[in-house]
Scaffold this motif. Sequence first.
Motif, PDB file in Angstrom:
ATOM      1  N   ARG A 200       0.894  -1.062   0.007  1.00 16.47           N
ATOM      2  CA  ARG A 200       0.061  -0.013   0.083  1.00 16.47           C
ATOM      3  C   ARG A 200       0.995   1.263   0.093  1.00 16.47           C
ATOM      4  O   ARG A 200       1.896   1.221   0.743  1.00 16.47           O
ATOM      5  N   HIS A 201       0.499   2.343  -0.779  1.00 15.93           N
ATOM      6  CA  HIS A 201       1.204   3.502  -0.581  1.00 15.93           C
ATOM      7  C   HIS A 201       0.307   4.613  -0.274  1.00 15.93           C
ATOM      8  O   HIS A 201      -0.775   4.644  -0.858  1.00 15.93           O
ATOM      9  N   LEU A 202       0.948   5.460   0.500  1.00 12.67           N
ATOM     10  CA  LEU A 202      -0.103   6.579   1.042  1.00 12.67           C
ATOM     11  C   LEU A 202       0.850   7.714   0.637  1.00 12.67           C
ATOM     12  O   LEU A 202       2.053   8.066   0.858  1.00 12.67           O
ATOM     13  N   ILE A 203       0.189   8.829   0.086  1.00 14.69           N
ATOM     14  CA  ILE A 203       0.894  10.241  -0.092  1.00 14.69           C
ATOM     15  C   ILE A 203      -0.141  11.090   0.830  1.00 14.69           C
ATOM     16  O   ILE A 203      -1.086  11.243   0.718  1.00 14.69           O
ATOM     17  N   LEU A 204       0.562  11.667   1.843  1.00 13.80           N
ATOM     18  CA  LEU A 204      -0.058  12.398   2.783  1.00 13.80           C
ATOM     19  C   LEU A 204       0.423  13.933   2.645  1.00 13.80           C
ATOM     20  O   LEU A 204       1.534  14.452   2.574  1.00 13.80           O
ATOM     21  N   MET A 205      -0.699  14.975   2.352  1.00 16.84           N
ATOM     22  CA  MET A 205      -0.408  16.264   1.831  1.00 16.84           C
ATOM     23  C   MET A 205      -1.371  17.454   2.643  1.00 16.84           C
ATOM     24  O   MET A 205      -2.382  17.022   2.892  1.00 16.84           O
ATOM     25  N   ARG A 206      -0.363  18.325   3.130  1.00 16.70           N
ATOM     26  CA  ARG A 206      -1.318  19.219   3.650  1.00 16.70           C
ATOM     27  C   ARG A 206      -1.553  20.301   2.595  1.00 16.70           C
ATOM     28  O   ARG A 206      -0.868  20.354   1.686  1.00 16.70           O
ATOM     29  N   HIS A 207      -2.703  20.913   2.578  1.00 16.93           N
ATOM     30  CA  HIS A 207      -3.264  21.878   1.617  1.00 16.93           C
ATOM     31  C   HIS A 207      -2.135  22.922   1.581  1.00 16.93           C
ATOM     32  O   HIS A 207      -1.242  23.194   2.410  1.00 16.93           O
TER      33      HIS A 207
ATOM     34  N   LYS B 267      -9.345  23.029  -3.482  1.00 19.42           N
ATOM     35  CA  LYS B 267      -8.622  23.679  -4.703  1.00 19.42           C
ATOM     36  C   LYS B 267      -7.077  23.524  -4.739  1.00 19.42           C
ATOM     37  O   LYS B 267      -6.678  23.313  -5.673  1.00 19.42           O
ATOM     38  N   THR B 268      -6.505  22.694  -3.740  1.00 22.69           N
ATOM     39  CA  THR B 268      -5.014  22.155  -3.733  1.00 22.69           C
ATOM     40  C   THR B 268      -5.343  21.109  -4.514  1.00 22.69           C
ATOM     41  O   THR B 268      -4.642  20.762  -5.608  1.00 22.69           O
ATOM     42  N   LEU B 269      -6.228  20.289  -4.354  1.00 22.10           N
ATOM     43  CA  LEU B 269      -6.597  18.685  -5.237  1.00 22.10           C
ATOM     44  C   LEU B 269      -6.746  19.288  -6.836  1.00 22.10           C
ATOM     45  O   LEU B 269      -5.969  18.797  -7.800  1.00 22.10           O
ATOM     46  N   LEU B 270      -7.540  20.358  -6.895  1.00 22.37           N
ATOM     47  CA  LEU B 270      -7.628  20.825  -8.316  1.00 22.37           C
ATOM     48  C   LEU B 270      -6.519  21.009  -8.932  1.00 22.37           C
ATOM     49  O   LEU B 270      -6.023  20.736 -10.232  1.00 22.37           O
ATOM     50  N   GLY B 271      -5.898  21.973  -8.468  1.00 23.09           N
ATOM     51  CA  GLY B 271      -4.394  22.497  -8.641  1.00 23.09           C
ATOM     52  C   GLY B 271      -3.275  21.503  -9.042  1.00 23.09           C
ATOM     53  O   GLY B 271      -2.341  21.628  -9.749  1.00 23.09           O
TER      54      GLY B 271
END
Length: 167
Positions: free
Chosen positions: A2-9, A60-64
């Motif tokens: 499993r791969h996880l990408i943790l991103m703060r906005h 908006k971060t996701l869209l970008g």
Amino acid sequence: MRHLILMRHAKSDWSAGLEDHERPLNNRGEAAAYALGEWLRERDYQPDQVLCSSAKRTGKTLLGLGFSQATPVAFTKRLYLADSEEMLSVLRFSEAACILMLGHNPGIGEMAARLVDDPPNHPQFYNYPTGATFVIDFDVDSWNDIGWHTGQPIDFTVPRDFTGKVA
């Protein structure tokens, strides 16, 4: 695996006087989201599913990031200002092999630190600034099988690492 990408906005706009949940990104945040999307694609970190806080700035971060519209996205209020325990609980309901989880501090930074024994050697890891992105692998078949300190750190970046791409 499993791969996880943790991103703060990315960096949000405080100038409009909106409620916290409704704040959009500022210009620097929009540029950072685009640069982070490029960074993820260059390294072939493509999520099979996105778990995203319902806040406007995470959307908006996701869209970008510019991912394919075919990537399934679950917007949930459970991730809005969630602590690490709540975030782990949300993750455990997922089935995709590679998940991007987009959230907020302090929960997302706390989760990143708790998932691995050996954090990445980056001066901003424990600050987990806006746009911080951490890629973690887990040698498990199900998200239900992960726990604290079971992940293998793969990659970490913040928007300031993209000299010339983000102001």
